[in-house]
Scaffold this motif. Structure first.
Motif, PDB file in Angstrom:
ATOM      1  N   ARG A 250       2.642   0.516   6.652  1.00  0.00           N
ATOM      2  CA  ARG A 250       1.278   0.764   6.881  1.00  0.00           C
ATOM      3  C   ARG A 250       0.737  -0.348   7.863  1.00  0.00           C
ATOM      4  NH1 ARG A 250       1.368   2.188   1.371  1.00  0.00           N
ATOM      5  NH2 ARG A 250       0.563  -0.104   0.807  1.00  0.00           N
ATOM      6  N   ARG A 251       0.869  -1.713   7.725  1.00  0.00           N
ATOM      7  CA  ARG A 251       0.407  -2.496   8.543  1.00  0.00           C
ATOM      8  C   ARG A 251       0.880  -2.137   9.857  1.00  0.00           C
ATOM      9  NH1 ARG A 251       1.812  -9.050   8.110  1.00  0.00           N
ATOM     10  NH2 ARG A 251       0.947  -9.629  10.081  1.00  0.00           N
TER      11      ARG A 251
ATOM     12  N   ARG B  86      -1.195   0.409  11.274  1.00  0.00           N
ATOM     13  CA  ARG B  86      -2.343  -0.002  11.834  1.00  0.00           C
ATOM     14  C   ARG B  86      -2.398  -1.034  13.169  1.00  0.00           C
ATOM     15  NH1 ARG B  86      -2.537  -1.211   6.350  1.00  0.00           N
ATOM     16  NH2 ARG B  86      -2.394  -3.481   6.704  1.00  0.00           N
ATOM     17  N   GLU B  87      -1.365  -1.923  13.279  1.00  0.00           N
ATOM     18  CA  GLU B  87      -1.208  -2.697  14.352  1.00  0.00           C
ATOM     19  C   GLU B  87      -1.067  -1.874  15.744  1.00  0.00           C
ATOM     20  OE1 GLU B  87       0.833  -6.202  13.922  1.00  0.00           O
ATOM     21  OE2 GLU B  87      -0.208  -6.938  12.260  1.00  0.00           O
TER      22      GLU B  87
ATOM     23  N   ARG C 262       4.178  -1.178   2.156  1.00  0.00           N
ATOM     24  CA  ARG C 262       2.730  -2.028   2.640  1.00  0.00           C
ATOM     25  C   ARG C 262       2.994  -2.562   4.087  1.00  0.00           C
ATOM     26  NH1 ARG C 262       2.494  -4.998  -1.322  1.00  0.00           N
ATOM     27  NH2 ARG C 262       3.773  -6.539  -0.632  1.00  0.00           N
ATOM     28  N   ASP C 263       4.273  -2.999   4.385  1.00  0.00           N
ATOM     29  CA  ASP C 263       4.732  -3.440   5.937  1.00  0.00           C
ATOM     30  C   ASP C 263       4.451  -2.198   6.806  1.00  0.00           C
ATOM     31  OD1 ASP C 263       5.145  -5.952   5.164  1.00  0.00           O
ATOM     32  OD2 ASP C 263       7.246  -6.069   5.013  1.00  0.00           O
TER      33      ASP C 263
END
Length: 327
Positions: A41-42, A45-46, A38-39
């Motif tokens: 993927r975040r 995105r950023e 999850r980190d």
């Protein structure tokens, strides 16, 4: 792009970049694999970029991931330096991995303790190999370790500081009834046809297994098949005794009942031992360890290389540098 990227996301990214394996990276960070994914993927995105190519068989950095990695390392190092500057770290105990109670690292630690006041504490740890200890150093769970630095993955070594402190003479542990055991020194040629245990299969001691593979090559010496990691002196003695192994060792080694320790010759093989620590580490205990290593090397001839001595690659081409500086 978000200019306020959380350091946690960068730590997740560098862990996966180092391991190229999400499960191992999650274990290294002590987080669940789902949280790590999850980190990542975040962060992607950023940044607006894909950082890893994932398949069922492997994980690889993309071009964007390769570009990010050196920046991420610099940001995290700066954060670690900032935290250390205001944490009072010089007053906390220094965690020093010496490998085993009988070792070069243990001798340096003992000498360093004599140089410190009661307010500074050096706490010993006993990891079985430098490859395993290096991961603990990078994760901040250890401060200093000892071993063959140039046997580490170059990407790992680049994130650590190190200095050569000793050339240990390589030896072999033989049963007392083994014919060559009657000799004071064992020629390498006398081991042709023998099988020696050299920690094959232990992921924490790969630097030692690599040295053994280089030494055995072309000499007719076989390496014992991979065996699960053996923890603790008592268990090591039990397994070696039961399996009747001959063991590749160094001149600084525990005593195994019913065996003799004999140095090797023809040529004299050496194991380079370095002190290794985290970059940016500042602590009076580290200063004491440096001073202790220098004193022992000077008085005991730890950096003497006999003419024609054998060294593993790439150390064979490394010149001895002043002990007051890192390698």
């Amino acid at each position: 792009m978000n200019r306020d990227i959380e350091p946690r996301l960068l730590r997740a990214f560098t862990a996966v970049a180092d391991e190229l394996h999400f499960t191992r990276a999650a274990a290294r960070l002590y987080v669940a694999q789902q949280a790590l994914s999850r980190d990542i993927r975040r962060l992607e995105r950023e940044l607006g970029a894909e950082l890893f190519v994932r398949t069922t068989r492997q994980v690889a950095l993309t071009a964007a991931g390769e570009r990010l990695l050196p920046y991420a390392r610099r940001v995290l190092q700066a954060q670690d330096d900032l935290a250390a500057a205001f944490s009072g770290a010089e007053h906390r105990p220094l965690l020093v991995d010496v490998g085993a109670p009988v070792s070069t690292g243990s001798q340096v630690l003992t000498e360093a303790r004599h140089r410190l006041g009661p307010e500074t504490e050096l706490v010993a740890r006993f990891h079985s190999g430098l490859a395993g200890a290096a991961a603990e150093l990078l994760a901040g769970r250890l401060d200093v370790s000892f071993g063959r630095a140039h046997g580490l993955d170059p990407a790992v070594l680049a994130r650590l500081e190190h200095r050569l402190i000793r050339y240990e003479r390589i030896a072999v542990v033989l049963r007392e009834d083994h014919p060559p055991a009657r000799l004071e020194e064992i020629p390498l040629s006398a081991l042709a046809g023998e099988t020696l245990y050299a920690a094959a299969g232990n992921p924490t001691t790969t630097e030692w297994t690599d040295l053994a593979a280089q030494l055995f090559a072309g000499r007719g010496i076989a390496m014992a098949e991979p065996f699960p990691e053996i923890e603790g002196d008592e268990e090591f003695i039990r397994v070696v005794t039961k399996r009747r192994w001959s063991v590749l060792a160094s001149e600084v080694f525990i005593h195994l009942p019913g065996t003799v320790l004999r140095p090797l010759t023809g040529p004299v093989p050496l194991s380079p031992v370095s002190m290794v620590w985290r970059k940016g580490l500042v602590h009076p205990g580290l200063d004491a360890l440096h001073a202790a290593a220098h004193a022992l090397a000077t008085t005991s001839g730890w950096l003497h290389r006999p003419p024609g001595a054998w060294l593993p690659s790439p150390e064979a081409g490394v010149m001895v540098r002043d002990l007051r500086t890192a390698e």
